[in-house]
Design a protein around this motif. Structure first.
Motif, short mmCIF file in Angstrom:
data_model
loop_
_atom_site.label_atom_id
_atom_site.label_comp_id
_atom_site.label_asym_id
_atom_site.label_seq_id
_atom_site.Cartn_x
_atom_site.Cartn_y
_atom_site.Cartn_z
N GLY A 511 -10.03 -9.52 2.13
CA GLY A 511 -10.14 -8.45 1.07
C GLY A 511 -8.84 -8.06 0.50
N GLN A 512 -7.66 -8.57 1.00
CA GLN A 512 -6.57 -7.89 0.80
C GLN A 512 -5.76 -8.62 -0.62
OE1 GLN A 512 -7.23 -9.16 3.78
NE2 GLN A 512 -6.19 -8.25 5.48
N GLY A 513 -6.64 -9.66 -1.08
CA GLY A 513 -6.00 -10.10 -2.38
C GLY A 513 -4.86 -11.11 -2.01
N THR A 516 -4.26 -13.81 -4.92
CA THR A 516 -3.40 -13.36 -6.12
C THR A 516 -1.93 -13.13 -5.66
OG1 THR A 516 -5.38 -12.16 -6.78
CG2 THR A 516 -3.15 -11.48 -7.85
N THR A 517 -1.74 -12.49 -4.61
CA THR A 517 -0.27 -12.36 -4.03
C THR A 517 0.45 -13.39 -3.67
OG1 THR A 517 -1.12 -11.49 -2.01
CG2 THR A 517 -0.65 -9.72 -3.58
N PHE A 518 -0.11 -14.20 -2.93
CA PHE A 518 0.57 -15.58 -2.47
C PHE A 518 0.88 -16.41 -3.84
CE2 PHE A 518 1.41 -15.34 1.86
CZ PHE A 518 0.69 -14.27 2.44
N GLY A 551 -2.49 -6.70 11.55
CA GLY A 551 -1.18 -6.08 11.77
C GLY A 551 -0.25 -5.93 10.52
N SER A 552 -0.84 -5.96 9.50
CA SER A 552 -0.10 -6.25 8.27
C SER A 552 1.01 -7.32 8.27
CB SER A 552 0.63 -4.77 7.94
OG SER A 552 -0.30 -3.98 7.46
N ARG A 553 0.47 -8.42 8.86
CA ARG A 553 1.43 -9.43 9.03
C ARG A 553 1.54 -10.38 7.95
NH1 ARG A 553 0.31 -14.22 11.67
NH2 ARG A 553 2.12 -14.46 12.74
N SER A 554 0.86 -10.45 7.01
CA SER A 554 0.57 -11.72 6.10
C SER A 554 1.98 -11.63 5.29
CB SER A 554 -0.89 -11.46 5.20
OG SER A 554 -1.78 -11.32 6.04
N GLY A 671 9.30 -1.98 0.89
CA GLY A 671 10.21 -3.04 0.40
C GLY A 671 9.81 -3.23 -1.14
N THR A 672 10.21 -4.57 -1.21
CA THR A 672 9.87 -5.17 -2.36
C THR A 672 8.25 -5.12 -2.73
OG1 THR A 672 11.75 -6.74 -2.43
CG2 THR A 672 10.16 -7.18 -4.14
N ARG A 673 7.68 -4.80 -3.94
CA ARG A 673 6.17 -4.45 -4.16
C ARG A 673 6.19 -6.02 -4.74
NH1 ARG A 673 4.52 0.53 -4.43
NH2 ARG A 673 3.52 0.54 -6.82
N ILE A 674 4.97 -6.50 -4.34
CA ILE A 674 4.55 -7.75 -4.83
C ILE A 674 3.38 -7.61 -6.11
CG2 ILE A 674 3.43 -9.93 -4.55
CD1 ILE A 674 4.68 -9.77 -1.60
N GLY A 681 -4.41 -0.14 -4.00
CA GLY A 681 -5.77 -0.46 -3.41
C GLY A 681 -5.81 -0.40 -1.92
N GLN A 682 -4.91 -1.02 -1.34
CA GLN A 682 -4.66 -0.93 0.01
C GLN A 682 -4.15 0.47 0.53
OE1 GLN A 682 -4.23 -3.98 2.69
NE2 GLN A 682 -5.50 -4.36 0.69
N ILE A 683 -3.42 1.29 -0.09
CA ILE A 683 -3.30 2.69 0.10
C ILE A 683 -4.53 3.52 0.16
CG2 ILE A 683 -1.86 4.54 -0.35
CD1 ILE A 683 -0.19 2.58 0.38
N ALA A 742 10.19 -8.03 1.24
CA ALA A 742 8.81 -7.37 1.16
C ALA A 742 8.74 -6.96 2.78
CB ALA A 742 7.86 -8.16 0.80
N LYS A 743 8.00 -5.80 2.83
CA LYS A 743 7.64 -5.23 4.22
C LYS A 743 5.87 -5.30 3.97
CE LYS A 743 11.62 -2.62 4.85
NZ LYS A 743 12.09 -1.26 5.58
N GLY A 744 5.22 -5.34 5.16
CA GLY A 744 3.74 -5.02 5.03
C GLY A 744 3.52 -3.82 4.57
N VAL A 745 2.24 -3.64 4.18
CA VAL A 745 1.70 -2.38 3.55
C VAL A 745 0.33 -1.95 3.82
CG1 VAL A 745 0.87 -2.70 1.28
CG2 VAL A 745 1.78 -0.67 1.52
N GLY A 746 -0.34 -2.97 4.03
CA GLY A 746 -1.94 -2.96 4.63
C GLY A 746 -2.45 -1.82 5.26
O1 CDP Z 1 -1.74 -8.96 6.50
P1 CDP Z 1 -2.39 -8.08 5.55
O2 CDP Z 1 -2.74 -8.85 4.13
O3 CDP Z 1 -3.52 -7.23 5.97
O4 CDP Z 1 -1.38 -7.01 4.80
P2 CDP Z 1 -0.02 -6.96 4.22
O5 CDP Z 1 0.93 -8.00 4.38
O6 CDP Z 1 0.49 -5.74 4.05
O7 CDP Z 1 -0.50 -7.22 2.68
C1 CDP Z 1 -1.65 -6.41 2.09
C2 CDP Z 1 -1.86 -6.78 0.38
O8 CDP Z 1 -0.68 -6.13 -0.11
C3 CDP Z 1 -1.46 -8.49 0.30
O9 CDP Z 1 -2.26 -8.74 -0.79
C4 CDP Z 1 0.12 -8.51 0.02
O10 CDP Z 1 0.68 -9.26 -0.53
C5 CDP Z 1 0.12 -6.87 -0.94
N1 CDP Z 1 1.59 -6.51 -0.68
C6 CDP Z 1 2.39 -6.36 -1.58
O11 CDP Z 1 1.88 -6.68 -2.96
N2 CDP Z 1 3.40 -6.16 -1.53
C7 CDP Z 1 4.16 -5.75 -0.54
N3 CDP Z 1 5.33 -5.36 -0.27
C8 CDP Z 1 3.27 -5.83 0.87
C9 CDP Z 1 2.02 -6.27 0.62
#
Ligand code: CDP
Length: 793
Positions: A511-513, A516-518, A551-554, A671-674, A681-683, A742-746
């Protein structure tokens, strides 16, 4: 809406990362009801499986009579632990090197444990037949209170482990005990506080389930399942079932929320596989809500003692903690092997300390197994709650404003990379501007003035602050593995002749989208519009190996892999372009979407021209091999460390003790916001989770081990009614080692919000002399706190 080019994509085709509010590619499918979840899978001849669960928490199994169930006209199979024992499938490994019963063979160890299963022609008959199974139990005393699990004479839960004579699970420590003791001995001020993070449940909207289809002729298993880690699950199935890995295909279709709940392998998945093997038909198992809440991976359940040492003028010197961790009946924690307490080691928070130490004792109890990373990077939620609560306790003791205390002790920007006293290397951070931005958005000084006026009138307004540093993106292979599988991620990218691309990921969106983001990451690196990049994930036959999404590792791991694989393809495209423009590859300049000759922008070829040429007739330049595609495996050099500053304003009704969250300001730095919209939405989701945990949610048990949170009438989830309009902001401190910073944010918001809310409630109750109250801060608990009768859950 044109499905092939979602709205919002056109403006940002050339520079998609971070720009605008690019809409989600997957949404047309979801908003039209065209998602494809496990329960949507329908196969010819498919049967349905239902699980009989133990009604008690601790009991020896005396006997099971399945005769009547087997006689049910629509029942095809009834399977017990004894059947599984004969197949050597009665026990399975957990993700923490423990074992867990698939079906009970010797004794029941938690209420809701799997005892037997029925496979029938339809879901209703399977459920009906469960009631025809007669089970005789010999009741045993349950171990419910984690604080008493190690007492002399406590019933031993895990007598299946040879030589086990108590309920001890593991001990773990980090930091320097002696150095911390020395710092505490010399400190002007030491504050201690017992702090409980209650057991909560991720409660995804979609419960867990699977469809298993075993083909006995080919010896091939296809398993659709609600998993956040399809590749890791496949390897485990291969090991447990003795099936060759290449004959197992795990498909994780659309997933209706995971939040860590879909990381473990549950007995139900294994039962579905066994059901298909014994009946020769596809078998579907979908658990109901109560099964999900009672038997699947819970989270938290840490009983913590926090201690903090400081100088009189508010310089924090050290933090020490002792934790009793309740791991339930089987250690089902999902954490890298070397980290049995997950990343709890970051309990030193965002502060520059002289010393720190933690000792943890984990125990078994008669409760469902788990300890999963519920929207949290392996126990960071507990760590952040501990430090942010104890820092507030110190502020109260010193009579100092909690924001000022934090600002005084932050790690300074020039100290990064910063090695904490427990050995974590924070990659980058700039904390003060983030805190000040939150203060600006909240109007912090004005809020304090308002509070003083209200207090004078007897009104209970509270302002709570929290500041967190998370550690996300597990993880470097040299430190991190799950059951021996290194935590690197693969990524494959292929560009078709017309310049459209397909990227294959090893992570799996819930559900994290990610679709789109990749596509944005690849689009940014390759100059292809994101709408032209198809994202494939969640199918082990069609994606490269990797450890999955939790663990927000994607973004930190697979996001880096996607950027680097695109750069690899771009390097190949450069060679093709050099042939097309008849110059050396070194004389080419890349500008979004095209190579041109240095000094002559008119001599240019686009990535689409290059793609067609790469597949066309005639020879290609020397040095070009294979097709316009690439594959990599990314082994992250470090975790990424996002941070954030949260400020919460609550009003407590003095008559009913009801807490209302009036405002909530969240400033995040990932970090860098994709994709800013997806981040928001995640927040929003994480903050809502935080309100639930702080004010409403708890999986509690009575003294017999009955789970009291087995339905959404008892386990209260927050809705739009309980939450305010979120006020969000951001700062940007890129990760130095991530290819796009970029850093994780989920999970940031789930981690950072509970302490802000609890700090706000405690602040509101300051006139009553309250220094701490444990979550969930329901009206009755707040009422007790106001009367000096706060008690741990
Ligand atoms: O591993 P998970 O997808 O749960 O967590 P994440 O890596 O923090 O990413 C959650 C969503 O936020 C994904 O769609 C990411 O691509 C997006 N994101 C983003 O747009 N910019 C970031 N710096 C971190 C995450």
């Amino acid at each position: 809406v044109d499905d092939h080019k979602p709205a919002g994509f056109e403006d940002n085709d050339q520079h998609p990362v971070g720009h605008g509010r690019m809409l989600r590619k997957e949404d047309p499918r979801f908003v039209r009801g065209r998602g494809n979840y496990v329960d949507d899978v329908q196969l010819p001849g498919m049967l349905h499986l239902a699980i009989l669960r133990a009604p008690v928490a601790h009991a020896r199994l005396v006997g099971i009579d399945t005769t009547a169930a087997e006689a049910h006209p629509k029942v095809k199979a009834v399977v017990t632990g004894a059947t599984l024992e004969s197949l050597n499938l009665a026990w399975m490994p957990t993700l923490s090197n423990d074992v867990q019963a698939v079906l009970v063979t010797d004794k029941v160890r938690f209420q809701g444990q799997e005892v037997a299963f029925v496979v029938a022609e339809d879901r209703y008959s399977a459920r009906d037949a469960l009631e025809l199974i007669e089970v005789e139990y010999d009741l045993l005393d349950p171990v419910v209170d984690v604080r008493r699990a190690l007492e002399e004479g406590a019933p031993v839960i895990r007598d299946d482990i040879e030589g086990k004579t108590d309920n001890h699970c593991f001990d773990w420590e980090t930091g320097d005990a002696a150095a911390t003791e020395a710092v505490f001995a010399q400190a002007d001020v030491v504050v201690e506080q017992d702090i409980v993070y209650p057991r909560v449940h991720p409660a995804p909207m979609e419960t867990c389930g699977a469809v298993a289809d075993f083909d006995p002729v080919e010896g091939r298993l296809t398993l659709w399942s609600t998993t956040q880690a399809p590749h890791a699950h496949r390897t485990l199935y291969a090991i447990v079932a003795g099936l060759p890995e290449h004959k197992i295909r795990v498909i994780s279709p659309d997933i209706g929320g995971g939040f860590g709940n879909k990381v473990p392998i549950y007995p139900g998945y294994v039962c579905a596989v066994v059901g298909s093997i014994v009946t020769g038909k596809p078998v579907k198992w979908m658990e109901d809500r109560s099964e999900n809440l009672v038997s699947t991976g819970f989270a938290r359940d840490y009983v913590m003692r926090g201690e903090i040492a400081a100088t009189r003028d508010g310089r924090i010197l050290g933090i020490r903690t002792h934790v009793i961790a309740d791991h339930g009946a089987f250690n089902g924690t999902a954490a890298p092997v070397k980290y049995p307490a997950g990343f709890f080691g970051v309990f030193t928070g965002s502060y520059d300390l002289e010393a720190a130490y933690c000792h943890m004792t984990a125990v078994y109890t008669n409760k469902a197994p788990g300890g999963v990373a519920y929207a949290c990077s392996f126990r960071i939620t507990e760590a952040v709650y501990l430090v942010e609560r104890i820092v507030d306790c110190l502020a109260a003791e010193l009579g100092m404003d909690p924001v000022r205390l934090r600002l005084k002790n932050f790690i300074k920007p020039e100290q990064f990379p910063y090695t904490t006293k427990t050995g974590w290397v924070y990659d980058s951070g700039n904390y003060e501007p983030t805190m000040r931005e939150a203060m600006r958005l909240a109007g912090y000084e004005e809020l304090r003035r308002e509070q003083a006026e209200k207090r004078a009138r007897g009104e209970l307004m509270g302002i709570g602050v929290s500041f967190f540093t998370e550690a996300v993106g597990a993880g470097p292979r040299k430190h991190m593995d799950i059951l021996g599988l290194g935590m690197a991620d693969g990524c494959e990218l292929r560009v078709h002749p017309t310049g459209k691309a397909v990227v294959r990921l090893s992570v799996q969106s819930q559900g994290q989208g990610h679709e789109t983001t990749f596509a944005q990451i690849v689009g940014e690196e390759l100059g292809i519009p994101p709408a032209d990049v198809d994202v494939v994930h969640g199918d082990t036959d069609n994606t490269p190996f990797g450890l999955g999404t939790y663990g927000s590792r994607s973004t930190p791991v697979s996001g880096a892999a996607a950027a680097l694989v695109a750069r690899k393809v771009r390097d190949k495209a450069r060679i093709v372009a050099s042939g097309m423009l008849e110059v050396s590859a070194d004389d080419l300049v890349w500008e979004k979407g095209a190579f041109h000759v240095a000094g002559d922008p008119s001599a240019a070829v686009t990535i689409q021209d290059i793609a067609m040429r790469a597949h066309g007739a005639g020879d290609l330049p020397e040095g070009y091999e294979g097709a316009l595609e690439a594959q990599i495996t990314y082994n992250p050099p470090n975790l990424t460390y996002p941070h954030g500053a949260y400020i919460c304003v609550v009003d407590v009704d003095p008559g009913t003790a009801q807490v209302k969250v009036r405002r909530f300001v969240a400033v995040d730095d990932c970090g860098t916001r994709i994709n800013p919209m997806i981040i928001e939405g995640q927040i929003h989701g994480g903050l809502t989770d935080g309100v639930g945990m702080a004010l409403m949610e708890i999986i509690a048990f009575d003294e017999d081990g009955n789970c009291l949170g087995g339905s959404l009438m008892d386990y209260l989830l927050p809705t739009a009614v309980e939450v305010p309009d979120w006020e969000t902001g951001f700062t940007v401190t890129p990760s130095p080692h991530h290819p796009i910073g970029a850093k994780g944010v989920g999970e940031s918001a789930t981690v950072g919000s509970p302490p802000a809310i609890v700090n706000a409630v405690v602040d509101a109750l300051a006139p009553f002399g309250v220094r701490h109250a444990d979550m969930p801060l329901t009206p009755s608990r707040v009422w007790d706190a106001m009367r000096g009768q706060a008690r741990p859950p």
